[in-house]
Design a protein around this motif. Structure first.
Motif, PDB file in Angstrom:
ATOM      1  N   LYS A   1      13.044 104.654 -44.342  1.00  8.87           N
ATOM      2  CA  LYS A   1      12.035 105.174 -45.284  1.00  8.87           C
ATOM      3  C   LYS A   1      12.124 104.458 -46.629  1.00  8.87           C
ATOM      4  CE  LYS A   1      11.903 109.887 -43.484  1.00  8.87           C
ATOM      5  NZ  LYS A   1      12.348 111.251 -43.678  1.00  8.87           N
ATOM      6  N   LYS A   2      13.356 104.232 -47.090  1.00  7.19           N
ATOM      7  CA  LYS A   2      13.519 103.629 -48.419  1.00  7.19           C
ATOM      8  C   LYS A   2      13.034 102.185 -48.438  1.00  7.19           C
ATOM      9  CE  LYS A   2      16.702 103.090 -52.223  1.00  7.19           C
ATOM     10  NZ  LYS A   2      18.045 102.619 -52.475  1.00  7.19           N
TER      11      LYS A   2
ATOM     12  N   ALA B   1       9.237 102.014 -48.087  1.00  6.79           N
ATOM     13  CA  ALA B   1       8.567 102.422 -49.327  1.00  6.79           C
ATOM     14  C   ALA B   1       8.657 101.321 -50.375  1.00  6.79           C
ATOM     15  CB  ALA B   1       9.191 103.715 -49.846  1.00  6.79           C
TER      16      ALA B   1
ATOM     17  N   LEU C   1      11.539 105.780 -38.176  1.00  7.92           N
ATOM     18  CA  LEU C   1      10.926 106.266 -39.412  1.00  7.92           C
ATOM     19  C   LEU C   1      11.519 107.586 -39.898  1.00  7.92           C
ATOM     20  CD1 LEU C   1       7.257 105.186 -38.772  1.00  7.92           C
ATOM     21  CD2 LEU C   1       8.675 104.483 -40.716  1.00  7.92           C
ATOM     22  N   THR C   2      12.385 108.200 -39.107  1.00  2.00           N
ATOM     23  CA  THR C   2      13.062 109.419 -39.563  1.00  2.00           C
ATOM     24  C   THR C   2      14.338 109.095 -40.339  1.00  2.00           C
ATOM     25  OG1 THR C   2      14.438 109.661 -37.573  1.00  2.00           O
ATOM     26  CG2 THR C   2      12.237 110.651 -37.506  1.00  2.00           C
ATOM     27  N   ARG C   3      14.765 107.833 -40.338  1.00  3.23           N
ATOM     28  CA  ARG C   3      16.034 107.465 -40.988  1.00  3.23           C
ATOM     29  C   ARG C   3      15.800 107.203 -42.477  1.00  3.23           C
ATOM     30  NH1 ARG C   3      20.020 106.067 -37.181  1.00  3.23           N
ATOM     31  NH2 ARG C   3      21.225 105.001 -38.780  1.00  3.23           N
ATOM     32  N   PRO C   4      16.623 107.761 -43.337  1.00  2.00           N
ATOM     33  CA  PRO C   4      16.460 107.552 -44.785  1.00  2.00           C
ATOM     34  C   PRO C   4      16.448 106.073 -45.179  1.00  2.00           C
ATOM     35  CG  PRO C   4      18.010 109.334 -44.361  1.00  2.00           C
ATOM     36  CD  PRO C   4      17.681 108.739 -43.027  1.00  2.00           C
TER      37      PRO C   4
END
Lengths: 209, 209
Positions: free
Chosen positions: A198-199, A202, A192-195
């Protein structure tokens, strides 16, 4: 341009994340399983199996997560998502992904889609009752033997990671005590820290535990 | 030298055939499922999942049929068992093998190993009853949409062929009416003309329909 058909809460998230990690140009096409969006004539023309994910490419349509993950890695080699030229190492990745696909995802599916395998309502309930035990057994093997850490295959992030992450988001819903799976939980948090994660999360509106 | 652990009547036959097709040097190690040979401490040290196939290599042990098939193709490129450098074509092979592994083999397993997913004896029987229908549904899709002919992927024999053949030997035992699957039956017969298939089948003592 690639088009990925997905539905929230499904294993399509793994390919979605991989496409983000690869910095691919793609369009994410959302299906709604609540209204049987995977059963429309339009979608069955894309994927006669009536499931997600499906990836529309310039050369044709591809399905099945383990196949799509290697396809993304091989189509976007700059992202270095798999050791493609090393037969043993590639087989280790595929071994892990096959286990997720044919054993772990299947164990999970017995809690939601029991009518695939039985017509009897009592048997469907019997299947649901065993899901916490079967998913726990699978994940104990992953925790103890398979997940090398910090990523599935060790120091290198690969196509195994988005797939494990995706199925790991189902654990609490499947009645698994994640308190006994500290390394799996840590992997989930690390993801969950990786962009890219996250994208995709979301965009899908993924429900996280 | 490679060592392949197998048991007769299992999906390990697919890898066994692929090793023969590749003209690989290997030793075939037979396990007897009737005496729970896959559950001995010795074998669980090889494969903690207690299943076959497992392939012992100089670099370590590998499991899961789709992973092993690509490993054999990539380790013995002269045999040309897979379009390894074409991402789309390789994904098509993997898509087919994933479907066999995670959907077709799983449908079959509900007739033999229902206790993987339920503890209730009535539910185990309910699972057995649905196997002819689920296997028929899978094979109708293969017959109509997937099997290009003469081989699974068309003119080129690939790692999909031994895998389809292996599972196709289970059809009559699963109560499927193969009279409705002429192309699948023809593929099964075509496979039996290949020296590699004959040799693996003879060594395992595979029961043919």
């Amino acid at each position: 341009m690639l088009k990925l058909y997905y539905a929230p809460g499904t294993c399509a998230l793994a390919t979605h994340i991989a496409l983000e990690e690869a910095d691919a140009s793609y369009e994410a096409m959302r299906l709604d399983f609540a209204t049987q969006g995977q059963r429309t004539a339009e979608y069955l023309a894309v994927n006669p199996k009536g499931r997600v994910p499906a990836l529309v490419t310039d050369q044709g349509i591809l399905t099945e997560t383990p196949a799509l993950l290697v396809f993304v890695a091989q189509s976007f080699p700059a992202a270095e998502l798999a050791p493609l030229s090393n037969p043993f190492q590639l087989a280790q990745l595929q071994e892990f992904n096959s286990y997720l696909c044919a054993t772990v995802h299947v164990a999970h599916a017995h809690g939601r889609r029991g009518t695939r395998w039985v017509d009897d309502a009592g048997a469907v309930e019997a299947m649901k009752r065993k899901v916490p035990a079967t998913m726990t057994e699978c994940y104990e093997l992953i925790e103890r033997k398979m997940l090398k850490g910090p990523w599935v295959m060790g120091e290198r992030y690969t196509i195994c990671d988005p797939y494990l992450f995706t199925i790991s988001t189902w654990l609490e819903g499947d009645g698994v005590d994640t308190g006994k799976l500290p390394r799996v939980v840590e992997h989930r948090q690390r993801m969950l820290t990786r962009p890219a994660v996250k994208k995709a999360v979301a965009e899908e509106g993924t429900q996280l535990p």
